[in-house]
Design an enzyme around this catalytic site. Structure first.
Site, PDB file in Angstrom:
ATOM      1  N   ARG A   1      28.898  36.642  29.891  1.00  0.00           N
ATOM      2  CA  ARG A   1      27.786  37.001  30.792  1.00  0.00           C
ATOM      3  C   ARG A   1      28.125  38.243  31.610  1.00  0.00           C
ATOM      4  O   ARG A   1      29.232  38.771  31.521  1.00  0.00           O
ATOM      5  CB  ARG A   1      27.429  35.824  31.704  1.00  0.00           C
ATOM      6  CG  ARG A   1      28.583  35.251  32.490  1.00  0.00           C
ATOM      7  CD  ARG A   1      28.116  34.474  33.711  1.00  0.00           C
ATOM      8  NE  ARG A   1      27.450  33.216  33.423  1.00  0.00           N
ATOM      9  CZ  ARG A   1      27.267  32.243  34.326  1.00  0.00           C
ATOM     10  NH1 ARG A   1      27.725  32.399  35.548  1.00  0.00           N
ATOM     11  NH2 ARG A   1      26.635  31.139  34.002  1.00  0.00           N
TER      12      ARG A   1
ATOM     13  N   ASP B   1      40.756  30.662  28.174  1.00  0.00           N
ATOM     14  CA  ASP B   1      40.919  30.480  29.617  1.00  0.00           C
ATOM     15  C   ASP B   1      42.024  31.458  30.006  1.00  0.00           C
ATOM     16  O   ASP B   1      43.190  31.274  29.631  1.00  0.00           O
ATOM     17  CB  ASP B   1      41.336  29.033  29.928  1.00  0.00           C
ATOM     18  CG  ASP B   1      41.651  28.854  31.407  1.00  0.00           C
ATOM     19  OD1 ASP B   1      41.642  29.850  32.163  1.00  0.00           O
ATOM     20  OD2 ASP B   1      41.945  27.714  31.802  1.00  0.00           O
TER      21      ASP B   1
ATOM     22  N   TYR C   1      39.911  37.301  47.152  1.00  0.00           N
ATOM     23  CA  TYR C   1      39.357  38.231  46.159  1.00  0.00           C
ATOM     24  C   TYR C   1      39.969  39.619  46.325  1.00  0.00           C
ATOM     25  O   TYR C   1      40.408  40.252  45.358  1.00  0.00           O
ATOM     26  CB  TYR C   1      37.836  38.274  46.329  1.00  0.00           C
ATOM     27  CG  TYR C   1      37.107  39.043  45.260  1.00  0.00           C
ATOM     28  CD1 TYR C   1      36.946  38.514  43.980  1.00  0.00           C
ATOM     29  CD2 TYR C   1      36.558  40.296  45.520  1.00  0.00           C
ATOM     30  CE1 TYR C   1      36.257  39.221  43.001  1.00  0.00           C
ATOM     31  CE2 TYR C   1      35.869  41.001  44.553  1.00  0.00           C
ATOM     32  CZ  TYR C   1      35.721  40.466  43.290  1.00  0.00           C
ATOM     33  OH  TYR C   1      35.041  41.175  42.316  1.00  0.00           O
TER      34      TYR C   1
ATOM     35  N   THR D   1      24.762  40.616  38.915  1.00  0.00           N
ATOM     36  CA  THR D   1      25.189  39.551  37.988  1.00  0.00           C
ATOM     37  C   THR D   1      25.191  38.232  38.758  1.00  0.00           C
ATOM     38  O   THR D   1      25.018  38.213  39.974  1.00  0.00           O
ATOM     39  CB  THR D   1      26.630  39.783  37.469  1.00  0.00           C
ATOM     40  OG1 THR D   1      27.536  39.582  38.566  1.00  0.00           O
ATOM     41  CG2 THR D   1      26.841  41.150  36.880  1.00  0.00           C
TER      42      THR D   1
HETATM   43  P1  NAD Z   1      30.109  36.928  36.193  1.00  0.00           P
HETATM   44  O1  NAD Z   1      30.374  35.762  37.069  1.00  0.00           O
HETATM   45  O2  NAD Z   1      28.685  37.266  35.843  1.00  0.00           O
HETATM   46  O3  NAD Z   1      30.919  36.789  34.828  1.00  0.00           O
HETATM   47  C1  NAD Z   1      32.288  36.477  34.826  1.00  0.00           C
HETATM   48  C2  NAD Z   1      32.677  35.934  33.472  1.00  0.00           C
HETATM   49  O4  NAD Z   1      34.083  35.595  33.526  1.00  0.00           O
HETATM   50  C3  NAD Z   1      31.914  34.629  33.113  1.00  0.00           C
HETATM   51  O5  NAD Z   1      31.430  34.711  31.785  1.00  0.00           O
HETATM   52  C4  NAD Z   1      32.992  33.559  33.257  1.00  0.00           C
HETATM   53  O6  NAD Z   1      32.810  32.437  32.385  1.00  0.00           O
HETATM   54  C5  NAD Z   1      34.262  34.341  32.908  1.00  0.00           C
HETATM   55  N1  NAD Z   1      35.464  33.664  33.418  1.00  0.00           N
HETATM   56  C6  NAD Z   1      35.718  33.252  34.681  1.00  0.00           C
HETATM   57  N2  NAD Z   1      36.902  32.607  34.731  1.00  0.00           N
HETATM   58  C7  NAD Z   1      37.409  32.625  33.470  1.00  0.00           C
HETATM   59  C8  NAD Z   1      38.598  32.122  32.881  1.00  0.00           C
HETATM   60  N3  NAD Z   1      39.518  31.429  33.584  1.00  0.00           N
HETATM   61  N4  NAD Z   1      38.817  32.341  31.571  1.00  0.00           N
HETATM   62  C9  NAD Z   1      37.892  33.016  30.824  1.00  0.00           C
HETATM   63  N5  NAD Z   1      36.735  33.505  31.319  1.00  0.00           N
HETATM   64  C10 NAD Z   1      36.500  33.305  32.634  1.00  0.00           C
HETATM   65  O7  NAD Z   1      30.831  38.170  36.911  1.00  0.00           O
HETATM   66  P2  NAD Z   1      30.626  39.746  36.773  1.00  0.00           P
HETATM   67  O8  NAD Z   1      29.899  40.200  37.974  1.00  0.00           O
HETATM   68  O9  NAD Z   1      30.142  40.105  35.416  1.00  0.00           O
HETATM   69  O10 NAD Z   1      32.150  40.211  36.963  1.00  0.00           O
HETATM   70  C11 NAD Z   1      32.936  40.800  35.950  1.00  0.00           C
HETATM   71  C12 NAD Z   1      34.140  41.467  36.606  1.00  0.00           C
HETATM   72  O11 NAD Z   1      33.689  42.511  37.479  1.00  0.00           O
HETATM   73  C13 NAD Z   1      34.970  40.515  37.477  1.00  0.00           C
HETATM   74  O12 NAD Z   1      36.338  40.800  37.331  1.00  0.00           O
HETATM   75  C14 NAD Z   1      34.505  40.846  38.876  1.00  0.00           C
HETATM   76  O13 NAD Z   1      35.472  40.522  39.856  1.00  0.00           O
HETATM   77  C15 NAD Z   1      34.282  42.342  38.754  1.00  0.00           C
HETATM   78  N6  NAD Z   1      33.367  42.889  39.767  1.00  0.00           N
HETATM   79  C16 NAD Z   1      32.103  42.443  39.898  1.00  0.00           C
HETATM   80  C17 NAD Z   1      31.288  42.974  40.882  1.00  0.00           C
HETATM   81  C18 NAD Z   1      29.866  42.517  41.084  1.00  0.00           C
HETATM   82  O14 NAD Z   1      29.259  42.918  42.101  1.00  0.00           O
HETATM   83  N7  NAD Z   1      29.283  41.732  40.200  1.00  0.00           N
HETATM   84  C19 NAD Z   1      31.772  43.981  41.740  1.00  0.00           C
HETATM   85  C20 NAD Z   1      33.093  44.418  41.570  1.00  0.00           C
HETATM   86  C21 NAD Z   1      33.888  43.876  40.569  1.00  0.00           C
END
Ligand code: NAD
Length: 257
Positions: free
Chosen positions: A18, A66, A158, A193
């Site tokens: 996702r 995982d 975080y 997201t």
């Molecule tokens: P999201 O929650 O939409 O997706 C995260 C995905 O990681 C999910 O599919 C989840 O199942 C998977 N995941 C979580 N733990 C896991 C594990 N132990 N093993 C395997 N898969 C696992 O999040 P996103 O917004 O798409 O975030 C993606 C990356 O971007 C992350 O590292 C997040 O910290 C970073 N990020 C996001 C934002 C934001 O605003 N959305 C901003 C800065 C950084």
């Protein structure tokens, strides 16, 4: 016709089921890579893979992962190699967030965040590098955040994990450079997201929250994925050990009054 940026490459994207990970899987596959969508969410991961395989048959596979487990990393890499061959692009995107004031942050939640974000990225580097070395080199893209550049109230776990990922990235870049492996960190700002969804919030609430920053809105996942594509491809052939902001100007300075 211009050549595709990742023709013939094999990519593994963690958290590919996702959000930004799914957008990245789509973009890399669209540029010719065969992609392993690696996640612990099997149903959503399968849906991403099915759509990719409709667009280009045989371009994607779901791999259960995982990121906190060494055993799981070994199996995911074996499964990817079995399906597509040696990996040359690894995207360590999987991440979680827990927000709470310092005194209310439980040790369990602090550990979960460090375990998934920081140790998950470490294990990806440790086990993924082996496949990239055998492939003759490649690119690893790690995921930091604007909270890996500056702190924020409630973000102790975080922020610590995302600062850590930048350190990990730089040290790994030094070690893996001689093996023709580049290692960089993407630094996204707020991106639309599930991770930052707030119960009961409408679009106007998000607009109010992010309106004070230079571009005045959140990113779409594809806008972050485009930076991953740049770092994954030979377009960034002299870039390693760096932090790459995709933050809509969040870190440019003080927000508008
Ligand atoms: P999201 O929650 O939409 O997706 C995260 C995905 O990681 C999910 O599919 C989840 O199942 C998977 N995941 C979580 N733990 C896991 C594990 N132990 N093993 C395997 N898969 C696992 O999040 P996103 O917004 O798409 O975030 C993606 C990356 O971007 C992350 O590292 C997040 O910290 C970073 N990020 C996001 C934002 C934001 O605003 N959305 C901003 C800065 C950084």
């Amino acid at each position: 016709m211009t050549a595709m940026l990742l023709a013939g490459k094999v990519a593994l994207v963690t958290g590919g089921a996702r959000g930004i990970g799914a957008a990245t899987a789509r973009l890399l596959a669209g540029e010719g890579a065969r992609v392993a969508v690696a996640d612990r969410r099997e149903d959503e991961g399968d849906a991403v893979v099915d759509a990719l395989n409709v667009a280009r048959p045989g371009s994607a596979v779901f791999v259960p992962l995982d990121v906190t487990s060494e055993e799981s990393w070994r199996s995911a890499i074996d499964a990817t190699e079995l399906a597509f061959g040696l990996i040359s692009v690894l995207v360590n995107n999987a991440g979680i967030i827990r927000v709470a004031p310092l005194e209310q942050m439980t040790l369990d939640n602090f550990r979960k965040v460090i375990d998934t974000n920081l140790i998950g990225t470490f294990l990806g580097l440790k086990y993924g590098a082996e496949s990239l070395k055998r492939a003759g080199g490649g690119s690893i893209v790690n995921f930091s955040s604007v909270q890996g550049m500056e702190g924020r109230q409630g973000f102790t776990a975080y922020s610590a994990s995302k600062f850590g990922i930048r350190g990990l990235t730089k040290s790994a870049a030094i070690e893996l450079g001689p093996h023709n492996i580049r290692v960089n960190a993407v630094v996204p700002g707020p991106t639309k997201t599930k991770m930052i969804e707030r119960p009961g919030w409408a679009d106007e609430d998000y607009d109010r929250m992010y309106g004070k920053y230079p571009l005045g809105r959140m990113a779409n996942p594809e806008e972050v994925a485009r930076m991953v594509l740049f770092l994954a491809s030979d377009q960034s052939s002299f870039c390693t050990g760096g932090d790459y902001l995709v933050d809509g100007g969040t870190l440019a300075g003080k927000p508008r009054e």
